[in-house]
Design a protein around this motif. Structure first.
Motif, short mmCIF file in Angstrom:
data_model
loop_
_atom_site.label_atom_id
_atom_site.label_comp_id
_atom_site.label_asym_id
_atom_site.label_seq_id
_atom_site.Cartn_x
_atom_site.Cartn_y
_atom_site.Cartn_z
N GLY A 277 -4.04 2.59 7.48
CA GLY A 277 -5.49 2.50 7.29
C GLY A 277 -6.20 2.31 8.63
O GLY A 277 -7.19 2.98 8.93
N GLY B 264 -9.11 -4.03 7.70
CA GLY B 264 -9.95 -5.23 7.76
C GLY B 264 -10.31 -5.63 9.19
O GLY B 264 -11.24 -6.42 9.40
N GLY C 9 5.30 1.41 8.42
CA GLY C 9 5.33 1.79 7.01
C GLY C 9 6.22 2.98 6.77
O GLY C 9 6.97 3.40 7.63
N GLY D 229 5.57 5.47 9.14
CA GLY D 229 5.45 4.91 10.49
C GLY D 229 6.78 4.28 10.86
O GLY D 229 7.84 4.74 10.45
N GLY E 128 -8.88 -15.92 3.92
CA GLY E 128 -9.98 -16.19 4.84
C GLY E 128 -10.28 -14.99 5.70
O GLY E 128 -9.60 -13.95 5.61
N ASP E 129 -11.30 -15.15 6.53
CA ASP E 129 -11.74 -14.07 7.42
C ASP E 129 -10.84 -14.07 8.65
O ASP E 129 -10.75 -15.08 9.36
CB ASP E 129 -13.21 -14.34 7.81
N GLY F 293 -1.68 -4.38 1.69
CA GLY F 293 -0.29 -4.49 1.20
C GLY F 293 0.09 -3.34 0.29
O GLY F 293 0.82 -3.54 -0.69
N ALA F 294 -0.36 -2.13 0.64
CA ALA F 294 0.03 -0.94 -0.14
C ALA F 294 1.54 -0.75 -0.02
O ALA F 294 2.14 -1.11 0.99
CB ALA F 294 -0.70 0.29 0.42
N ILE G 55 -3.00 -12.75 6.18
CA ILE G 55 -4.37 -13.27 6.31
C ILE G 55 -5.28 -12.21 5.70
O ILE G 55 -5.32 -11.07 6.17
CB ILE G 55 -4.74 -13.50 7.79
P1 FAD Z 1 -7.07 -1.33 3.02
O1 FAD Z 1 -6.25 -0.99 1.85
O2 FAD Z 1 -8.47 -0.80 3.06
O3 FAD Z 1 -7.11 -2.91 3.12
C1 FAD Z 1 -7.90 -3.62 4.01
C2 FAD Z 1 -7.74 -5.09 3.66
O4 FAD Z 1 -8.43 -5.87 4.61
C3 FAD Z 1 -8.28 -5.49 2.29
O5 FAD Z 1 -7.25 -6.13 1.56
C4 FAD Z 1 -9.41 -6.45 2.61
O6 FAD Z 1 -9.52 -7.49 1.66
C5 FAD Z 1 -9.00 -6.99 3.94
N1 FAD Z 1 -10.11 -7.44 4.78
C6 FAD Z 1 -11.25 -6.79 5.07
N2 FAD Z 1 -12.00 -7.51 5.95
C7 FAD Z 1 -11.27 -8.63 6.23
C8 FAD Z 1 -11.49 -9.74 7.07
N3 FAD Z 1 -12.58 -9.83 7.84
N4 FAD Z 1 -10.56 -10.72 7.10
C9 FAD Z 1 -9.43 -10.66 6.35
N5 FAD Z 1 -9.16 -9.58 5.53
C10 FAD Z 1 -10.07 -8.60 5.48
N6 FAD Z 1 0.12 2.99 5.01
C11 FAD Z 1 0.74 2.28 5.96
O7 FAD Z 1 0.28 1.21 6.36
N7 FAD Z 1 1.86 2.78 6.56
C12 FAD Z 1 2.42 3.95 6.20
O8 FAD Z 1 3.43 4.35 6.78
C13 FAD Z 1 1.80 4.71 5.17
N8 FAD Z 1 2.32 5.87 4.75
C14 FAD Z 1 1.74 6.53 3.71
C15 FAD Z 1 2.33 7.69 3.19
C16 FAD Z 1 1.77 8.34 2.13
C17 FAD Z 1 2.43 9.57 1.59
C18 FAD Z 1 0.57 7.86 1.56
C19 FAD Z 1 -0.05 8.55 0.38
C20 FAD Z 1 -0.03 6.73 2.05
C21 FAD Z 1 0.54 6.05 3.14
N9 FAD Z 1 -0.04 4.89 3.65
C22 FAD Z 1 0.61 4.19 4.61
C23 FAD Z 1 -1.39 4.46 3.26
C24 FAD Z 1 -1.41 3.32 2.26
O9 FAD Z 1 -1.32 3.85 0.95
C25 FAD Z 1 -2.71 2.52 2.39
O10 FAD Z 1 -3.80 3.39 2.22
C26 FAD Z 1 -2.86 1.80 3.72
O11 FAD Z 1 -1.70 1.05 3.99
C27 FAD Z 1 -4.07 0.87 3.65
O12 FAD Z 1 -4.27 0.26 4.88
P2 FAD Z 1 -4.97 -1.15 4.96
O13 FAD Z 1 -4.21 -2.14 4.16
O14 FAD Z 1 -5.18 -1.45 6.39
O15 FAD Z 1 -6.41 -0.87 4.36
#
Ligand code: FAD
Length: 323
Positions: A240, A214, A254, A257, A307-308, A272-273, A289
């Motif tokens: 991500g 995000g 994570g 990580g 919120g943003d 929050g994966a 947030i």
């Molecule tokens: P997204 O899931 O894309 O979420 C982005 C969020 O941002 C959304 O909820 C959206 O609503 C919000 N958003 C967007 N714009 C705004 C804004 N302007 N203001 C407020 N909110 C906004 N992930 C980890 O983090 N750590 C790990 O160690 C890790 N290990 C993994 C290991 C394996 C084997 C696998 C398969 C996956 C792993 N992952 C790990 C990846 C994990 O499954 C998710 O894909 C990852 O955590 C997603 O990252 P994210 O929440 O940043 O992105």
């Protein structure tokens, strides 16, 4: 029967790391009155740190201070620490669950012919045995384990034990040890390049402001950096955000990580994966947030702001500046 415990003292940039005092606290919690707790300090030019360490409740400090120990090398460190272990024959060895601790603990456990438990977060004493708690299944459950026999080796998760305080007893004795290992090296450390989010070490930070996809760009991390700096904290990230190239993988928190347990974790634009939660759900207070009210991060958050983040984070910074 009195026992001997040994902690490996870690340091960085000329300072003892907090996890050293936390490992000492873990040793104190595992010990009885008449047990001995010693430390081993390894590095180059670290004598002043041995003096500092001697103010803590320790019986003895084994000091390995040689040029060859300037940077961590698993071979030289294992050989030198192995030598100390063979002399001291500790019943229990405590090491921080840090990059070095995770690397060297199994090798030292093998030298000591000991069992090993990693990532310990709590200790209880039950008669003569010690019960260790550690998270399993990516933090979804806690298991309690004890060893069937001594000796054993444990690594201690940073930020879970209260750091031991200095004692008012006479200072611990310092024994300088000269490493005798002449085994030819198969690895040579040429350079150590540190990639961190700032002045504060992510795994020891009390406050972490973390960004996800995000955040949308590398520049999008700037408001997070500003807030983290103001709060004396560090910046972290979801995978991500790292995969998208917004920040370095050194910041990733994570399952694959870093595991962090700060007092305050501020998740900005992170869904929050489960793999992310594995690295931060042990944080004391979680603030999320996210502009999506259904984002799973809100299920683990103590406080949620829908919120943003580009509006909310600068507002928080502005308000904290007034405090
Ligand atoms: P997204 O899931 O894309 O979420 C982005 C969020 O941002 C959304 O909820 C959206 O609503 C919000 N958003 C967007 N714009 C705004 C804004 N302007 N203001 C407020 N909110 C906004 N992930 C980890 O983090 N750590 C790990 O160690 C890790 N290990 C993994 C290991 C394996 C084997 C696998 C398969 C996956 C792993 N992952 C790990 C990846 C994990 O499954 C998710 O894909 C990852 O955590 C997603 O990252 P994210 O929440 O940043 O992105």
């Amino acid at each position: 029967m009195s026992r001997t415990f040994l902690i490996i003292a870690e340091h960085r940039d000329g300072k003892l790391r907090q996890v050293t005092m936390e490992a000492l606290q873990a040793a104190i919690e595992a010990s009885e009155h008449d047990d001995r707790i010693s430390a081993v300090l390894i590095g180059s030019g670290v004598e002043p740190l041995a003096d500092e360490l001697s103010a803590y409740p320790l019986s003895e400090i084994h000091l390995l201070d040689e040029d060859q120990f300037l940077t961590y090398n698993p071979e030289t460190y294992t050989a030198a620490l192995g030598g100390i272990i063979e002399t001291v024959r500790p019943d229990g060895l405590f090491i921080g669950h840090t990059a070095m601790g995770r690397d060297i603990a199994p090798a030292l456990a093998a030298k000591l012919q000991a069992g090993q438990l990693s990532d310990v977060i709590a200790i209880e004493k039950i008669d003569d045995s010690v019960l260790f708690t550690r998270p399993v299944y990516a933090g979804k459950a806690l298991e309690k384990k004890t060893f069937a026999q001594y000796p054993w080796v444990v690594t201690v998760r940073p930020n879970n034990f209260i750091a031991a305080s200095r004692s008012d007893h006479p200072p611990a004795s310092i024994t300088r040890v000269v490493s005798t290992s002449a085994t030819p090296l198969r690895t040579i450390v040429k350079d150590v390049v540190r990639k961190t989010s700032g002045k504060v070490d992510l795994t020891e930070a009390k406050v972490i402001v973390s960004g996800g996809r995000g955040v949308k760009s590398a520049d999008g991390f700037k408001p997070l950096e500003e807030l983290a700096e103001l709060l004396g904290g560090a910046v972290g990230a979801s995978r991500g955000a790292c995969d998208a190239g917004y920040c370095d993988y050194a910041l990733q928190i994570g399952q694959t990580g870093k595991v962090v347990t700060p007092e305050i974790y501020i998740a900005c634009g992170i869904s929050g994966a489960i793999q992310h939660l594995a690295g931060m759900s042990g944080s004391r207070v979680i603030i999320a947030i996210n502009k999506d009210p259904e984002a799973p991060i809100f299920k683990v958050a103590d406080y949620g702001i829908v919120g943003d983040l580009f509006e909310v984070v600068p507002l928080l910074t502005q308000e904290f500046r007034k405090v």
